[in-house]
Design a protein around this motif. Structure first.
Motif, mmCIF file in Angstrom:
data_model
loop_
_atom_site.group_PDB
_atom_site.id
_atom_site.type_symbol
_atom_site.label_atom_id
_atom_site.label_comp_id
_atom_site.label_asym_id
_atom_site.label_seq_id
_atom_site.Cartn_x
_atom_site.Cartn_y
_atom_site.Cartn_z
ATOM 1 N N LEU A 57 27.186 35.374 37.474
ATOM 2 C CA LEU A 57 28.401 35.451 36.656
ATOM 3 C C LEU A 57 28.420 36.732 35.826
ATOM 4 O O LEU A 57 29.450 37.379 35.682
ATOM 5 C CB LEU A 57 28.492 34.216 35.742
ATOM 6 N N GLU A 58 27.249 37.089 35.263
ATOM 7 C CA GLU A 58 27.185 38.299 34.443
ATOM 8 C C GLU A 58 27.425 39.533 35.288
ATOM 9 O O GLU A 58 28.168 40.430 34.912
ATOM 10 C CB GLU A 58 25.828 38.387 33.739
ATOM 11 N N GLN A 59 26.793 39.579 36.476
ATOM 12 C CA GLN A 59 26.977 40.726 37.373
ATOM 13 C C GLN A 59 28.430 40.844 37.811
ATOM 14 O O GLN A 59 29.001 41.930 37.830
ATOM 15 C CB GLN A 59 26.101 40.578 38.622
ATOM 16 N N GLY A 60 29.026 39.731 38.176
ATOM 17 C CA GLY A 60 30.398 39.746 38.668
ATOM 18 C C GLY A 60 31.369 40.249 37.623
ATOM 19 O O GLY A 60 32.318 40.973 37.926
ATOM 20 N N ARG A 61 31.113 39.893 36.388
ATOM 21 C CA ARG A 61 31.999 40.288 35.299
ATOM 22 C C ARG A 61 31.894 41.786 35.034
ATOM 23 O O ARG A 61 32.899 42.438 34.737
ATOM 24 C CB ARG A 61 31.611 39.484 34.057
ATOM 25 N N ALA A 62 30.690 42.345 35.116
ATOM 26 C CA ALA A 62 30.486 43.729 34.729
ATOM 27 C C ALA A 62 30.724 44.697 35.880
ATOM 28 O O ALA A 62 30.992 45.869 35.664
ATOM 29 C CB ALA A 62 29.072 43.911 34.179
ATOM 30 N N SER A 63 30.633 44.231 37.100
ATOM 31 C CA SER A 63 30.710 45.138 38.235
ATOM 32 C C SER A 63 32.139 45.614 38.458
ATOM 33 O O SER A 63 33.098 44.842 38.337
ATOM 34 C CB SER A 63 30.203 44.428 39.488
ATOM 35 N N GLY A 64 32.287 46.901 38.802
ATOM 36 C CA GLY A 64 33.630 47.436 39.014
ATOM 37 C C GLY A 64 33.996 47.532 40.480
ATOM 38 O O GLY A 64 35.138 47.821 40.839
ATOM 39 N N GLU A 65 33.039 47.287 41.353
ATOM 40 C CA GLU A 65 33.217 47.496 42.787
ATOM 41 C C GLU A 65 33.739 46.222 43.444
ATOM 42 O O GLU A 65 33.094 45.174 43.375
ATOM 43 C CB GLU A 65 31.859 47.861 43.382
ATOM 44 N N GLN A 66 34.906 46.293 44.101
ATOM 45 C CA GLN A 66 35.530 45.099 44.670
ATOM 46 C C GLN A 66 34.621 44.402 45.698
ATOM 47 O O GLN A 66 34.370 43.199 45.602
ATOM 48 C CB GLN A 66 36.862 45.474 45.317
ATOM 49 N N ALA A 67 34.084 45.161 46.660
ATOM 50 C CA ALA A 67 33.269 44.559 47.723
ATOM 51 C C ALA A 67 32.030 43.889 47.132
ATOM 52 O O ALA A 67 31.635 42.787 47.534
ATOM 53 C CB ALA A 67 32.860 45.623 48.737
ATOM 54 N N GLU A 68 31.452 44.552 46.132
ATOM 55 C CA GLU A 68 30.253 44.007 45.512
ATOM 56 C C GLU A 68 30.591 42.716 44.768
ATOM 57 O O GLU A 68 29.854 41.729 44.839
ATOM 58 C CB GLU A 68 29.686 45.047 44.536
ATOM 59 N N ARG A 69 31.735 42.716 44.105
ATOM 60 C CA ARG A 69 32.141 41.510 43.380
ATOM 61 C C ARG A 69 32.355 40.357 44.364
ATOM 62 O O ARG A 69 31.962 39.233 44.100
ATOM 63 C CB ARG A 69 33.429 41.768 42.576
ATOM 64 N N GLU A 70 33.000 40.661 45.484
ATOM 65 C CA GLU A 70 33.244 39.603 46.471
ATOM 66 C C GLU A 70 31.928 38.996 46.943
ATOM 67 O O GLU A 70 31.810 37.778 47.074
ATOM 68 C CB GLU A 70 34.037 40.148 47.660
#
Lengths: 270, 320, 516
Positions: free
Chosen positions: C443-456
């Protein structure tokens, strides 16, 4: 409705309420989605509701719940009313006048509105329903008891006991209560349909018994939604289980009133 | 008698406010939660706490009651927590509709009971009488909410003659009297019918009594038309019980109005009390309960006055 | 009758003041062609975006910096172009379009934007949506067309939050709003309706439907009757109430998919529901298709996780089915042995728990009963109980409950608060006291990450983690059923959230045109 027919109907319903539940178990938490919304048929004489529960069995269970809640509520109001009426009748004078003003005050309250108020603030439950009906309906009992006490007081045996030096408590215990008891019992019975009506009205408004419980008010409320799509049985059938016993009781009460005690007529207009 | 009633009303209403406030204090409900509704699920606890402070819920109970009662007396009924608007505004908008519906129902009930009760007495013992008497008993036993649903099913769903609820057709931006009248028919009829059993039976009995009396027999003997005799005496005999009904049965009328307005989504004050109760909206519910009590007291008072005017004997007999 | 006449007279005056002529009473069935009546189930608390009115767009009266298309993509609205985000992710800069105006003719500048966000964040205003914007540290308006947000931490979904409507500086108007959106406010008759009229000078083009009435009718059956009678031009209905309206010539029915789910949350710290095997067996026993078919009258899809399969964030591997036998084996292996009364037990403890539902919500009541009936078949006794929200909140650490959440916009929305251990037991946030460091990290990574593919990828992993732990047993995603009278071009169904009102399908009503 002739008196015998009324009595017969009541006996039949009482038997159903007493005998059906032990034979046909109803798990209140179970539904059968695959049997939802079926019209009356041989396997479901009064049809099934929108989640597939049998309307007949639930109505009988609902009548039982309404009966129990109504009985307890009527008893609560009889106890409160009995004490108030006894106090007013035996003490007399200023206490009597004050208590009768309190009775007038309670009579001026719109009962259902106060019931709604109480239930709303204390989470809908059987207890809240019992309390809300009990505290708003004791005035009838209070009036009956008071008038009985007043008439008993002038009877020779009571007068004799008082002049013979018996204490007030003793007179009440020995002479008044035994005479009042049958009247109170009857008043409770006559009170019941009204108490049941209150319970179902509150449940119908979503302010009564827990919504998944088989109660007549809940069932009518649940069925209200399917009424507009044509499933009339799930809301209209349970209503008959309120109407028929109430009618039967009122026929019997009418009969009894005409025969026995015209003096009570006005008091028993519930 | 009348003065006594009026003097009695004030302490009673004050007592009612005290009892209501005490009940609200004892209530396990959190008004802020009710205010937030479903949003409470996604609102952070500190926001909840600041709303609580804004409302003064952290102050002592007596102070809260004093503030509330003071406002009440000065006509400031507070703000509804479920509708987020001043309570006085809500009542102002809705009271007219309740008066329209209950008023029409009273008129219909009076006229209808008179006709039906007289008819039953006139044809005493016939099948007409038996149907009417039986119907009145059954009607008394039928819960009004069930009667309302039955009416909706028959007249709105099956026959499609009348609208199932509401005040007007929504698209109209003006309130068209004909439109309102169409929406008024079912609720008014159900309310009137549900309250009328008692009056029908009373009219029937008193007309039967009147028909036995000497002067009626005399009037008939003098060649007066039977209908004239019945109508005149029936009217007179039904008027007083009707006034008593206004007084003594006001609580039932309020009860009936609550259920009927709810079933037919009539935008009156009675339906608002159920909405307020479901939302545990104390300011609105308290104001409406008080209003209901005041209505009953006013009804009693009016009935007493009317009774005294209509029948001077009452003063000496001390009825009530 | 006097009262009635008085009422209509008052109404006429109100309308006249608002610039509308008070026409002679018309027949109810023929509203003027340019008036479009929407029947809504609930009235708005207020019409101020600052206080929580329609923050996700679709207010019709207000514009946000950004707006959301039906396909859930974010595009500039008041902003001239998508914002620029600084390299460290904590400074977001918007540039406004030129020549923007509020409905009262005053220009809309960056000062208004600054005011709106500051008023929202001011605790004194008691806004119910303040915590959604807690990532914002400060807002600045260096010139009339530039707005700069400073964030406390890099927050990828921030742009999604800028659909919030912008109000004129210095106004906290709750009931007579002035906005800049496609419709301007005309009048509000509380308890009855809100009237809006088209903003002919709207930057996005004047709406074809020139007058909108938002009529409030809480009762589902009343709305169904009125749309059938032609009193409403459109409404939203529960699937059952809409059943009778399908297949009619004059009505179009849209089943709009939503991220709005119903699910059962388990108290993780209790002996029975704390056992992962019990939770997974329970999930396997549920006949979700029957719930969709009967309780939702077909308007829904079975749910197996918190992310709607209709959004791009959904992990296709998160799926399931009904398998009572597998559920039984799972329980047997975990030591829950079938007792003589048909209820399993382990170490002398019956396999039973209480399932709470909000007493006034018949949908959740029926779902709770259906779930309890399914559980009974595999030897779990589930006791449903109807309570109010206060009582439910107080018991969430002990008893299971039927909850409803779901936002289609970003997987960070709601889920962070529902699953992160920081929110354990804070009211309705993380109600089951779920605590898994793996879920927290994702959850923390997903919130802070700016990269769409990485978030997915991160959120796909997250969905598997909560599926394997069966934190919730997801039941159904609802479909919101819209009924519209007549034919219009430009209706584009998207994916609705848990709360919709004039969002959802109606958010795009300014682009609808009557079909020829």
């Amino acid at each position: 409705m002739p008196v015998r027919f009324a009595a017969g109907t009541l006996v039949l319903l009482a038997l159903a309420v007493l005998l059906v539940p032990p034979v046909v178990q109803l798990d209140q938490s179970l539904v059968d989605l695959r049997a939802a919304g079926q019209p009356p048929s041989l396997s479901h004489p009064l049809g099934t509701d929108e989640v597939g529960r049998d309307v007949l069995i639930r109505s009988i269970y609902g009548l039982r719940v309404s009966f129990l809640v109504g009985l307890v509520a009527a008893l609560v109001s009889m106890v409160i009313g009995g004490l108030m009426g006894l106090a007013a009748g035996t003490l007399g004078g200023l206490p009597d006048r004050l208590l009768m003003r309190v009775v007038d005050g309670f009579n001026a309250l719109p009962h259902l509105l106060f019931g709604i108020f109480i239930v709303a603030l204390f989470a809908p439950s059987a207890t809240a329903v019992v309390i809300s009906v009990g505290v708003t309906h004791w005035t009838t009992a209070a009036r009956i008891v008071r008038s009985e006490v007043l008439s008993l007081r002038s009877r020779p045996f009571v007068e004799a006991a008082i002049s013979g030096g018996s204490t007030r408590m003793r007179v009440v215990r020995r002479h008044l209560l035994p005479h009042l008891f049958p009247h109170l019992t009857l008043a409770t019975v006559l009170m019941m349909p009204h108490a049941i009506w209150h319970e179902t009205a509150l449940s119908f408004l979503g302010l009564g018994l827990p919504p998944h419980l088989a109660s007549l008010g809940n069932m009518i409320n649940d069925g209200q939604r399917s009424l507009l799509t044509g499933d009339w049985w799930s809301s209209l059938m349970p209503g008959l289980f309120i109407l028929v016993p109430t009618l039967a009781v009122s026929v019997l009460a009418q009969h009894w009133r005409d025969r026995r005690s015209p003096r009570w007529r006005s008091e028993l207009e519930l | 008698m009348v003065a006594w009633r009026a003097a009695f009303a004030v302490p009673l209403l004050v007592t009612v406010t005290i009892v209501m406030f005490a009940l609200a204090q004892a209530s396990p409900f959190d008004p802020v939660r009710q205010y937030l509704g479903e949003r409470a699920l996604v609102t952070s606890p500190e926001v909840v706490e600041s709303i609580r402070q804004n409302w003064g819920l952290d102050r002592p109970v007596l102070e809260q009651y004093a503030t509330w009662f003071g406002n009440l007396v000065s006509g400031e009924l507070g703000e509804s927590r479920s509708l987020h608007r001043p309570v006085s505004e809500i009542i102002g908008e809705r009271l007219g509709w309740t008066l329209l519906a209950t008023g029409s129902a009273l008129v219909l009930m009076f006229a209808g009971s008179l006709v039906v009760g007289t008819l039953a007495a006139w044809r005493r013992g016939s099948w007409v009488d038996r149907v009417i008497t039986g119907g009145a008993f059954a009607n008394e036993a039928a819960p009004v909410f069930w009667l309302g649903l039955l009416a909706i099913w028959v007249f709105a769903v099956q026959l499609g003659w009348l609208p199932a609820g509401g005040l007007t057709d929504a698209a109209s931006t003006t309130i068209d009297p004909a439109d309102v009248a169409a929406h008024l028919v079912l609720p008014v009829a159900v309310l009137a019918i549900s309250q009328s059993s008692w009056l029908v039976l009373y009219v029937r009995e008193s007309v039967i009594g009147v028909l036995r009396e000497d002067f009626v027999i005399g009037a008939r003997a003098r060649g007066l038309r039977e209908r004239t005799v019945i109508v005149r005496h029936a009217l007179r005999s039904a008027l007083l019980p009707f006034l008593t009904l206004l007084g003594a049965r006001m609580p039932e009328l309020v009860t009936g109005a609550i259920l009927v307005e709810t079933i037919f989504s009539w935008p009156g004050v009675a339906a608002a009390s159920v909405q307020a109760a479901l939302a545990v909206d104390f300011p609105l519910l308290a104001a409406l309960t008080l209003l209901g009590t005041a209505a009953v007291l006013a009804g009693n008072l009016l009935a007493d006055i009317a009774y005294t005017v209509a029948d001077p004997r009452v003063r000496t007999l001390g009825v009530g | 009758m006097t009262k009635l006449l008085q009422k209509s007279a008052t109404l006429c005056v109100v309308l006249a003041l608002a610039g509308a002529a008070c026409s002679a009473p018309r027949g109810a069935a023929d509203p003027p062609d340019d008036t479009f009546v929407i029947g809504l189930s609930s009235e708005f608390d207020n019409l101020s975006p600052v206080l929580g009115f329609s923050p996700d767009g679709g207010s019709l009266i207000f514009d946000g910096l950004m707006s959301r298309a039906p396909d859930l993509t974010i595009k500039p609205a008041l902003a001239a172009e998508p914002p620029t985000v600084s390299a460290n992710g904590t400074t977001v800069t918007f540039t406004l379009k030129e020549g923007l105006k509020f409905h009262d003719g005053k220009p809309l500048t960056s000062k208004d934007v600054e005011y709106t966000y500051e008023a929202l964040l001011d605790p004194a205003n008691g806004s119910t949506i303040r915590s959604d914007y807690s990532a914002i540290k400060d807002v600045a308006a260096p010139d009339a067309r530039t707005v700069v947000f400073g964030l406390r931490y890099p927050y990828a979904p921030f742009v999604q939050r800028t659909t919030l409507g912008i109000v004129p500086m210095g106004t906290m108007e709750k009931t007579r709003p002035v906005g800049s959106g496609p419709y301007r406010f005309v009048s509000w008759t509380p308890g009855d309706k809100i009237v809006l009229e088209a903003n002919k000078e709207y930057w996005g083009g004047a709406p074809a439907i020139s007058r909108l009435v938002l009529a409030f009718a809480p009762d589902d059956n009343v709305r169904a009757t009125r749309v059938r009678a032609g009193e409403f031009d459109a409404t939203v209905l529960p699937p059952k109430a809409a059943a009778g309206l399908r297949g009619r010539q004059d009505l179009s029915v849209y089943d709009v998919p939503s991220a709005d789910y119903r699910a059962i949350v388990f108290p993780m710290t209790q002996p029975v529901t704390g056992d992962r095997a019990v939770r997974r067996a329970f999930g396997l026993a549920l006949d979700r298709q029957a719930m969709v078919d009967t309780i939702l009258a077909g308007a829904g899809v079975p749910a197996y996780g918190p992310i709607s399969p209709d959004t791009g964030w959904h992990d296709p591997e998160v799926t399931g089915g009904t398998d009572p036998e597998a559920a039984g084996r799972l329980l047997d292996e975990a030591g829950w042995i079938m007792g003589e009364d048909g209820i399993r037990e382990k170490d002398g403890r019956d396999a039973e728990f209480t399932l709470m539902y909000p007493a006034g919500d018949s949908l959740r009541k029926e779902l709770a009963l259906a779930a309890a009936s399914d559980a009974k078949r595999i030897g779990l006794r589930v006791e449903p109980i109807g309570l109010d929200w206060d009582a439910i909140e107080a018991r969430l650490d002990r008893d299971a409950a039927v909850m409803g959440f779901g936002s289609p916009y970003d997987p960070d929305y709601v889920n962070y608060e529902l699953f992160h251990s920081d929110f354990k037991g804070q009211g309705f946030f993380n109600p089951g006291r779920y605590d898994n460091p793996e879920a927290d990290r994702l959850l923390e990574q997903g919130r802070a990450s700016g990269e769409q593919a990485e978030r997915e990828r991160i959120y796909a992993d997250f969905q598997k983690v909560v599926r394997d732990d069966e934190v919730y047993s997801y039941l159904v995603f609802l479909k919101h059923v819209y009924v519209i009278r007549g034919r219009y071009e430009g209706i584009v169904p998207g994916v609705d959230g848990h709360e919709h009102a004039t969002g959802g399908l109606f958010a795009g009503i300014h682009t609808w045109k009557p079909a020829a």
